[in-house]
Design a protein around this motif. Structure first.
Motif, short mmCIF file in Angstrom:
data_model
loop_
_atom_site.label_atom_id
_atom_site.label_comp_id
_atom_site.label_asym_id
_atom_site.label_seq_id
_atom_site.Cartn_x
_atom_site.Cartn_y
_atom_site.Cartn_z
N ASP A 1 -9.55 23.94 -20.40
CA ASP A 1 -10.42 22.87 -20.25
C ASP A 1 -11.40 22.98 -19.13
O ASP A 1 -11.34 22.24 -17.77
CB ASP A 1 -9.75 21.57 -20.08
N HIS B 1 -13.08 19.66 -17.53
CA HIS B 1 -12.46 18.71 -16.69
C HIS B 1 -11.83 19.35 -15.21
O HIS B 1 -11.91 18.66 -14.26
CB HIS B 1 -11.31 18.16 -17.47
N LEU C 1 -14.60 19.02 -13.10
CA LEU C 1 -15.05 17.55 -12.80
C LEU C 1 -14.01 17.27 -11.64
O LEU C 1 -14.44 16.51 -10.59
CB LEU C 1 -15.01 16.73 -13.90
N GLU C 2 -12.79 17.49 -11.89
CA GLU C 2 -11.81 17.20 -10.80
C GLU C 2 -12.07 17.78 -9.33
O GLU C 2 -11.82 17.35 -8.28
CB GLU C 2 -10.27 17.51 -11.30
N GLU D 1 -12.58 11.12 -23.23
CA GLU D 1 -11.20 11.67 -23.35
C GLU D 1 -11.30 11.07 -21.74
O GLU D 1 -11.21 11.77 -20.75
CB GLU D 1 -10.95 12.86 -23.38
N ARG D 2 -10.71 9.69 -21.38
CA ARG D 2 -10.61 9.55 -20.27
C ARG D 2 -9.40 10.01 -19.34
O ARG D 2 -8.23 10.27 -19.91
CB ARG D 2 -10.36 7.70 -20.34
N CYS D 3 -9.79 10.11 -17.90
CA CYS D 3 -8.61 10.67 -16.98
C CYS D 3 -8.44 9.72 -15.92
O CYS D 3 -9.20 9.64 -15.43
CB CYS D 3 -9.41 12.12 -16.80
N CYS E 1 -8.98 11.36 -12.25
CA CYS E 1 -10.55 11.50 -12.03
C CYS E 1 -11.01 10.14 -11.66
O CYS E 1 -11.97 10.01 -10.61
CB CYS E 1 -11.13 12.11 -13.01
N VAL F 1 -17.20 8.17 -16.14
CA VAL F 1 -15.83 8.81 -16.00
C VAL F 1 -14.78 7.84 -16.08
O VAL F 1 -13.65 7.96 -16.93
CB VAL F 1 -15.70 9.04 -14.10
N GLY G 1 -14.79 7.72 -19.88
CA GLY G 1 -14.10 9.20 -20.55
C GLY G 1 -15.58 9.56 -21.43
O GLY G 1 -15.57 10.81 -21.95
N ARG H 1 -17.54 13.08 -21.09
CA ARG H 1 -17.34 14.36 -22.06
C ARG H 1 -18.52 14.66 -23.24
O ARG H 1 -18.65 15.55 -23.83
CB ARG H 1 -16.12 13.87 -22.81
N ASP I 1 -19.89 17.73 -21.94
CA ASP I 1 -18.88 18.88 -22.54
C ASP I 1 -19.62 19.74 -23.68
O ASP I 1 -19.62 19.22 -24.70
CB ASP I 1 -17.47 18.42 -22.58
#
Length: 437
Positions: free
Chosen positions: A311, A314, A317-318, A357-359, A362, A421, A424, A427, A430
């Motif tokens: 991925d 992601h 991003l992190e 796709e919420r993290c 992050c 963020v 999500g 994305r 992405d």
């Protein structure tokens, strides 16, 4: 994820404390428009420079800076006399008549900034090849699924660029001086602004003169930062192949050394490296789908993809958020400045209906950056079109004019990233998203 962002090198030169805007005006107004040697310049170039100087209006700060650059190009303005300044003048002269790849032969890599050398030592030489592999991998998966929903980029104009980039530096420098620093990056992308075709020479000359004038005004390491534009595609001299190394590579290949406040004596050396790294990482995240669509491999996410991460979006991003957290205020300014530039000034690739796709991790990191920067957590949906970014463009112009502090624009850009963020919907940028639709 381990933190590998610290790079220990010698401190760069700094500008003198008396380099003030009023001082620059006094210096520029006393420029002698006398005849002097123009070195090995072609008669065409001499004539063009004199024409531009004769018809240049002296109505604003930018005109004064262009005048300074034109006088330096003509040899009528003595510089500091060191090797870097000589290289800068010769490079800018050559750049007017030649593509950047050819003009770079007019200067030595030894004249580039400490920032560029430090960042270049932080990644392996084959990083660009890994990015190409990543782009090819994603493009192959998208075969038959064109990304035709991505709007084309809009030229934000020089004021828009300066407004967004100066946000990164304004907390350390007076706003107008910060705007001058953003002009140093023009030589690195001059071929994208104006070619040598008939009717475009004047624009090319003015932009190059603007950069050289800004380097003269700022002094010190700023001259070397201008020369970084000749070497921003240099291969890495280190051996590290990691996510953090990919971010450092992009700071170099994106010619982001102008955003390093340490070269102007306004930040510690380690803190100064935060802005170039974070700014370009945000740019790559928000432009990855567009880059893949046109086959462009100069993107950190593509490099991370080429390393084999499942991925890459992601992971990048992190890594960007962790880099920003090292110095939260510098990180927040960098995030906000590039968010404004990418989402409102050059046309947004944001899709309101994109899958999210919420993290939680992050979001936690971004909240910590926001708190560390003493800013509000106030998520706001970014514009979905170029037209929707009019308010941000108006703010950028006021920052450049010096009639508004950077704070409102910073909160706007930071709020947009908070929204993306937290929901999500980041994305939406992405490139792999289209593979799942």
């Amino acid at each position: 994820m381990s933190n590998k962002m610290s790079i220990l090198v010698a401190h760069p030169n700094t500008i003198t404390s008396n380099t003030t805007l009023n001082g620059l005006h006094r210096l520029q107004s006393s420029h002698p428009r006398r005849r002097s040697s123009c070195g090995s310049m072609s008669p065409w170039l001499v004539a063009k420079l004199r024409d531009e100087l004769d018809r240049l209006p002296s109505t604003d700060n930018k005109s004064h800076t262009v005048e300074t650059g034109l006088l330096a190009l003509l040899g009528r303005l003595p510089g500091p006399g060191d090797h870097a300044w000589t290289d800068a003048v010769e490079y800018c002269r050559a750049l007017i008549e030649s593509p950047r790849e050819t003009a770079r032969h007019a200067c030595s890599a030894a004249s580039c900034s400490c920032t560029l050398r430090a960042l270049t030592a932080g990644f392996a030489p084959d990083m660009p090849d890994v990015a190409v592999l990543g782009t090819e991998k994603i493009a192959a998966g998208l075969r038959g699924r064109p990304l035709d929903d991505i709007p084309g980029g809009h030229d934000p104009g020089l004021d828009g660029l300066a407004g967004a980039y100066s946000l990164v530096l304004s907390r350390r420098m007076p706003a107008r001086q910060a705007v001058q620093a953003t002009y140093l990056g023009l030589p690195s992308t001059i071929d994208e602004y104006a070619g040598c075709a008939s009717g475009e020479e004047e624009a090319r000359i003015r932009l190059i003169a603007l950069a050289l004038g800004a380097a003269f005004n700022l002094g010190g390491e700023a001259v070397c930062v201008l020369l970084d534009g000749a070497f921003f595609d240099e291969p890495g001299t280190g051996d590290e192949m990691s996510v953090e190394a990919a971010l450092r590579w992009r700071a170099v290949s994106g010619a982001a050394s102008m955003l390093d406040a340490s070269v102007y004596g306004r930040a510690s050396w380690d803190e100064g490296l935060t802005a170039p790294v974070v700014s370009m990482a945000v740019r790559d995240l928000l432009d990855w789908r567009r880059d893949v669509a046109v086959g462009r491999a100069e993107n950190a996410v593509s490099a991370v993809c080429g390393m084999g991460f499942a991925d890459p979006f992601h992971v990048t991003l992190e890594a960007m958020l962790r880099a920003a957290l090292r110095y939260p205020l510098a990180g927040a300014c960098s995030i906000a400045g590039m968010a404004v530039l990418s989402l409102s000034l050059t046309g947004s690739g944001y899709r309101r209906g994109g899958r999210g796709e919420r993290c939680a991790e992050c979001e936690r990191l971004l909240r910590e950056v926001t708190t560390g920067a003493r800013r509000a957590w106030a998520p706001e949906e970014p514009p979905t079109s170029y037209e929707g970014g009019e308010a941000a463009r108006a703010l950028a112009k006021r920052v450049v004019d010096g009639s508004l502090s950077y704070s409102p624009m910073m909160q706007m850009g930071l709020g947009w990233m908070q929204y993306l963020v937290a929901t999500g919907r980041i994305r939406s940028f992405d490139a792999r998203l289209s593979m799942r639709i």
